[in-house]
Design a protein around this motif. Structure first.
Motif, PDB file in Angstrom:
ATOM      1  N   GLU A 106       4.153 -22.501  -8.768  1.00  0.00           N
ATOM      2  CA  GLU A 106       3.843 -21.248  -8.081  1.00  0.00           C
ATOM      3  C   GLU A 106       2.393 -21.207  -7.611  1.00  0.00           C
ATOM      4  O   GLU A 106       1.609 -22.102  -7.902  1.00  0.00           O
ATOM      5  CB  GLU A 106       4.090 -20.063  -9.028  1.00  0.00           C
ATOM      6  CG  GLU A 106       5.503 -19.949  -9.530  1.00  0.00           C
ATOM      7  CD  GLU A 106       6.520 -19.612  -8.455  1.00  0.00           C
ATOM      8  OE1 GLU A 106       6.134 -19.055  -7.398  1.00  0.00           O
ATOM      9  OE2 GLU A 106       7.709 -19.901  -8.658  1.00  0.00           O
ATOM     10  N   LEU A 107       2.068 -20.124  -6.935  1.00  0.00           N
ATOM     11  CA  LEU A 107       0.694 -19.801  -6.574  1.00  0.00           C
ATOM     12  C   LEU A 107       0.083 -19.186  -7.826  1.00  0.00           C
ATOM     13  O   LEU A 107       0.596 -18.184  -8.336  1.00  0.00           O
ATOM     14  CB  LEU A 107       0.701 -18.802  -5.414  1.00  0.00           C
ATOM     15  CG  LEU A 107      -0.594 -18.508  -4.711  1.00  0.00           C
ATOM     16  CD1 LEU A 107      -1.058 -19.730  -3.927  1.00  0.00           C
ATOM     17  CD2 LEU A 107      -0.397 -17.358  -3.741  1.00  0.00           C
ATOM     18  N   VAL A 108      -0.986 -19.782  -8.360  1.00  0.00           N
ATOM     19  CA  VAL A 108      -1.564 -19.333  -9.626  1.00  0.00           C
ATOM     20  C   VAL A 108      -3.027 -18.983  -9.410  1.00  0.00           C
ATOM     21  O   VAL A 108      -3.812 -19.813  -8.939  1.00  0.00           O
ATOM     22  CB  VAL A 108      -1.445 -20.426 -10.716  1.00  0.00           C
ATOM     23  CG1 VAL A 108      -2.011 -19.927 -12.037  1.00  0.00           C
ATOM     24  CG2 VAL A 108       0.001 -20.869 -10.879  1.00  0.00           C
ATOM     25  N   LEU A 109      -3.390 -17.765  -9.766  1.00  0.00           N
ATOM     26  CA  LEU A 109      -4.769 -17.294  -9.636  1.00  0.00           C
ATOM     27  C   LEU A 109      -5.490 -17.331 -10.974  1.00  0.00           C
ATOM     28  O   LEU A 109      -4.879 -17.055 -12.011  1.00  0.00           O
ATOM     29  CB  LEU A 109      -4.799 -15.851  -9.125  1.00  0.00           C
ATOM     30  CG  LEU A 109      -4.234 -15.576  -7.744  1.00  0.00           C
ATOM     31  CD1 LEU A 109      -4.208 -14.082  -7.467  1.00  0.00           C
ATOM     32  CD2 LEU A 109      -5.042 -16.295  -6.685  1.00  0.00           C
ATOM     33  N   THR A 110      -6.761 -17.653 -10.925  1.00  0.00           N
ATOM     34  CA  THR A 110      -7.581 -17.494 -12.125  1.00  0.00           C
ATOM     35  C   THR A 110      -7.787 -15.994 -12.342  1.00  0.00           C
ATOM     36  O   THR A 110      -7.599 -15.192 -11.420  1.00  0.00           O
ATOM     37  CB  THR A 110      -8.964 -18.157 -11.954  1.00  0.00           C
ATOM     38  OG1 THR A 110      -9.678 -17.469 -10.918  1.00  0.00           O
ATOM     39  CG2 THR A 110      -8.839 -19.638 -11.632  1.00  0.00           C
ATOM     40  N   ARG A 111      -8.178 -15.613 -13.537  1.00  0.00           N
ATOM     41  CA  ARG A 111      -8.454 -14.189 -13.810  1.00  0.00           C
ATOM     42  C   ARG A 111      -9.575 -13.688 -12.898  1.00  0.00           C
ATOM     43  O   ARG A 111      -9.511 -12.572 -12.378  1.00  0.00           O
ATOM     44  CB  ARG A 111      -8.835 -14.005 -15.277  1.00  0.00           C
ATOM     45  CG  ARG A 111      -7.674 -14.206 -16.227  1.00  0.00           C
ATOM     46  CD  ARG A 111      -8.119 -14.082 -17.681  1.00  0.00           C
ATOM     47  NE  ARG A 111      -8.533 -12.738 -18.005  1.00  0.00           N
ATOM     48  CZ  ARG A 111      -7.757 -11.812 -18.578  1.00  0.00           C
ATOM     49  NH1 ARG A 111      -6.512 -12.108 -18.880  1.00  0.00           N
ATOM     50  NH2 ARG A 111      -8.222 -10.617 -18.846  1.00  0.00           N
TER      51      ARG A 111
END
Length: 193
Positions: A106-111
């Protein structure tokens, strides 16, 4: 002048005073040698200033950015010095750097990136688990209003926020599947629609 600029000037002034004090204290013993050392330090200082001033040009050469060929419906991404492909996408209007990772689902964002694009990581429910090379990590599902990569815009995009420590957000197959063709040719990744 901002507070950061003032602090930098104070730091540089103290550094100059310390180095200058050293030269003055030792100049009485061997003036020729001190002049030689002062010249070397002066040249080093000028080199650092020149490198800082040219950093934008140097960075573009060392770490080239993605090229967009909107009329041809493709984005060409040069391979970075680290062997990965790096892109910058706009998430909800904010530039976010990504590593293209075909191994990520998936598209994964950092916090940090999640917060920058208007999400509140502390208010998310980190109830899902993702298996990574470093073990399991908690993730929170989110929906992104707008994801733009070059001329291509996708709305209501599913993504995940990583609950662990991660340096860079990942552009995985959950987003890359929007492209008709993904190919690696030589040292370039080509995304076509």
């Amino acid at each position: 002048m901002s507070a950061d600029d003032t602090a930098r000037f104070i730091y540089l002034g103290l550094l100059l005073a310390a180095v200058g004090g050293y030269f003055l204290a030792h100049a009485r013993k061997r003036p020729g040698r001190i002049a030689q050392q002062a010249t070397v330090w002066g040249l080093i200082f000028l080199g650092v200033i020149a490198a800082a001033g040219l950093w934008g040009d140097i960075r573009q050469t060392v770490a080239p950015r993605q090229m967009v060929y909107a009329d041809q419906g493709r984005i060409v991404v040069p391979r970075g010095a680290d062997g990965h492909y790096h892109v910058v996408a706009q998430i909800n209007g904010v530039d976010v750097p990504f590593v293209v990772d075909t191994g990520a689902g998936e598209l994964v964002l950092t916090r940090r990136d999640a917060q920058r694009v208007g999400l509140n990581p502390d208010g998310l429910s980190f109830r899902a688990q993702a298996r990574t090379a470093n073990g399991s990590v908690a993730t929170a599902p989110v929906r992104l209003d707008r994801v733009q990569l070059g001329p291509f815009t996708d709305r209501n995009q599913r993504a995940w926020v990583n609950g662990g420590e991660m340096d860079t957000s990942l552009m995985g197959m959950g987003y890359l599947q929007h492209f008709d063709k993904i190919e690696i040719t030589g040292t370039q990744l080509v995304l076509s629609r």
